[in-house]
Design an enzyme around this catalytic site. Sequence first.
Site, mmCIF file in Angstrom:
data_model
loop_
_atom_site.group_PDB
_atom_site.id
_atom_site.type_symbol
_atom_site.label_atom_id
_atom_site.label_comp_id
_atom_site.label_asym_id
_atom_site.label_seq_id
_atom_site.Cartn_x
_atom_site.Cartn_y
_atom_site.Cartn_z
ATOM 1 N N ARG A 25 -79.221 31.147 -25.672
ATOM 2 C CA ARG A 25 -78.990 32.602 -25.801
ATOM 3 C C ARG A 25 -77.504 32.895 -26.015
ATOM 4 O O ARG A 25 -77.125 33.662 -26.914
ATOM 5 C CB ARG A 25 -79.497 33.283 -24.521
ATOM 6 C CG ARG A 25 -79.169 34.745 -24.380
ATOM 7 C CD ARG A 25 -79.757 35.246 -23.049
ATOM 8 N NE ARG A 25 -79.454 36.631 -22.792
ATOM 9 C CZ ARG A 25 -78.365 37.040 -22.146
ATOM 10 N NH1 ARG A 25 -77.467 36.158 -21.748
ATOM 11 N NH2 ARG A 25 -78.183 38.331 -21.917
ATOM 12 N N ALA A 26 -76.664 32.240 -25.205
ATOM 13 C CA ALA A 26 -75.218 32.511 -25.307
ATOM 14 C C ALA A 26 -74.668 32.041 -26.654
ATOM 15 O O ALA A 26 -73.855 32.733 -27.280
ATOM 16 C CB ALA A 26 -74.487 31.810 -24.158
ATOM 17 N N THR A 28 -76.344 31.712 -29.488
ATOM 18 C CA THR A 28 -76.875 32.584 -30.540
ATOM 19 C C THR A 28 -76.127 33.910 -30.588
ATOM 20 O O THR A 28 -75.678 34.356 -31.655
ATOM 21 C CB THR A 28 -78.382 32.858 -30.293
ATOM 22 O OG1 THR A 28 -79.042 31.612 -30.225
ATOM 23 C CG2 THR A 28 -78.991 33.713 -31.382
ATOM 24 N N ASP A 132 -79.194 15.426 -14.246
ATOM 25 C CA ASP A 132 -78.607 14.238 -13.601
ATOM 26 C C ASP A 132 -77.134 14.395 -13.206
ATOM 27 O O ASP A 132 -76.641 13.649 -12.374
ATOM 28 C CB ASP A 132 -78.709 13.017 -14.535
ATOM 29 C CG ASP A 132 -80.148 12.688 -14.892
ATOM 30 O OD1 ASP A 132 -81.052 13.219 -14.224
ATOM 31 O OD2 ASP A 132 -80.361 11.910 -15.838
ATOM 32 N N ASN A 220 -87.159 12.756 16.265
ATOM 33 C CA ASN A 220 -88.341 11.905 16.159
ATOM 34 C C ASN A 220 -88.783 11.675 14.718
ATOM 35 O O ASN A 220 -89.713 10.955 14.452
ATOM 36 C CB ASN A 220 -89.495 12.466 16.993
ATOM 37 C CG ASN A 220 -89.785 13.902 16.601
ATOM 38 O OD1 ASN A 220 -89.211 14.403 15.632
ATOM 39 N ND2 ASN A 220 -90.662 14.555 17.341
ATOM 40 N N HIS A 260 -91.335 15.131 -11.960
ATOM 41 C CA HIS A 260 -90.899 16.147 -12.931
ATOM 42 C C HIS A 260 -90.853 17.573 -12.388
ATOM 43 O O HIS A 260 -90.341 18.452 -13.074
ATOM 44 C CB HIS A 260 -91.783 16.083 -14.184
ATOM 45 C CG HIS A 260 -91.474 14.862 -15.008
ATOM 46 N ND1 HIS A 260 -91.975 13.626 -14.693
ATOM 47 C CD2 HIS A 260 -90.697 14.685 -16.094
ATOM 48 C CE1 HIS A 260 -91.518 12.735 -15.569
ATOM 49 N NE2 HIS A 260 -90.744 13.356 -16.421
HETATM 50 O O1 F6P Z 1 -82.279 12.587 -17.821
HETATM 51 C C1 F6P Z 1 -83.106 13.470 -17.169
HETATM 52 C C2 F6P Z 1 -84.250 12.758 -16.498
HETATM 53 O O2 F6P Z 1 -85.010 13.728 -15.822
HETATM 54 C C3 F6P Z 1 -83.850 11.612 -15.565
HETATM 55 O O3 F6P Z 1 -83.466 12.057 -14.294
HETATM 56 C C4 F6P Z 1 -85.119 10.798 -15.564
HETATM 57 O O4 F6P Z 1 -84.843 9.446 -15.285
HETATM 58 C C5 F6P Z 1 -85.635 10.956 -16.969
HETATM 59 O O5 F6P Z 1 -85.085 12.152 -17.473
HETATM 60 C C6 F6P Z 1 -87.141 11.015 -17.090
HETATM 61 O O6 F6P Z 1 -87.463 11.124 -18.431
HETATM 62 P P1 F6P Z 1 -88.918 11.442 -19.003
HETATM 63 O O7 F6P Z 1 -89.231 12.879 -18.724
HETATM 64 O O8 F6P Z 1 -88.805 11.159 -20.462
HETATM 65 O O9 F6P Z 1 -89.859 10.545 -18.275
#
Ligand code: F6P
Length: 330
Positions: A25-26, A28, A132, A220, A260
């Site tokens: 957005r920024a 564009t 990352d 614990n 994910h």
């Molecule tokens: O680079 C981002 C990332 O989420 C990493 O942390 C992870 O190792 C990798 O992508 C996973 O990739 P994919 O979604 O292709 O399995």
Amino acid sequence: MERNIKTIGILTSGGDAPGMNAAIRAITRTARFHDMNVVGIMRGYQGLIEKEFVRFTSSSVSNTIQRGGTILKTARCKEFMTAEGRKKAYENMLEAGIDALVVIGGNGSLTGAQLFAREYDIPIIGLPGTIDNDLYGTDSTIGYDSALNTIVDCVDKIRDTANSHDRIFFIEVMGRDAGFLAQNSAIASGAEAAIIPENGGTDVDQLAEFIERGKRKSKNSAIVLVSEAHKNGVGGAMYYAERIKNEYPQFDARVTILGHLQRGGTPTAYDRILASRMGYAAIEALLEGQRNVMIGIKNDEIVYVPISRAIKMDKPINQELIAVLNVLSM
Ligand code: F6P
């Protein structure tokens, strides 16, 4: 202006990250402000090779700043890593009249940008878009803060059940070969330990001592954040949990792999602002005649980092963070 840039192309590549839409957005809107045409390239470098181009206007990016993922879609494109793939991409750019590229992505995506810029005379600006946080020359990457907050939210929930059952949880987080997510989410969630690749993994006896130390102080349950990185078959939450179970059967260990879910969701305010500043800076950089630099942020100032350095240099983890966790988890 070093050369007359009339049309820019934007693409997102590699793993998606919250805040990518705020960056699109920024870019564009800043480009349109300067009367440049904007072409959205779908599915990263794959779309550049397959001519998946969409003309973008200011309203194409309305109502997107708060959305996770990327409206341009993304891909990990093997073809672009070949000379033939890049040639096709270049010819398509010429045909579409795209004079400059803004690439939003992580290490692999910026490595592709670097190769492309070496072979063809195209100004490219990179934006660090990855959860990352592993790109050199920037204090933070777009998406890192959002992923960190998502992890902390999950760990807080796991803590409730860990506590109720007197269990030890090994929680695996992403980060590829970098431990930023593991180390900082451990600090933010009050975890007992973090296992990160920068420290070459962890000695299991030492880990058991940490857990035992907590138990003696009447804690614990325990939470250990584990980076997903593997080296020579060593690493990951499963590996450490198995070893603890076998070597210290008195501990009741469980594993959660967040996977994910760390990459999805609405971006935090920090990531939206960072992405907006970086997207604006990408166009300003092109207007100043910059090329083949990544936009970074250092001490809250926008900086230009040669892409070659951003991808090649190891980004060290601040040792103070390790000391903070060690002392505070006692
Ligand atoms: O680079 C981002 C990332 O989420 C990493 O942390 C992870 O190792 C990798 O992508 C996973 O990739 P994919 O979604 O292709 O399995």
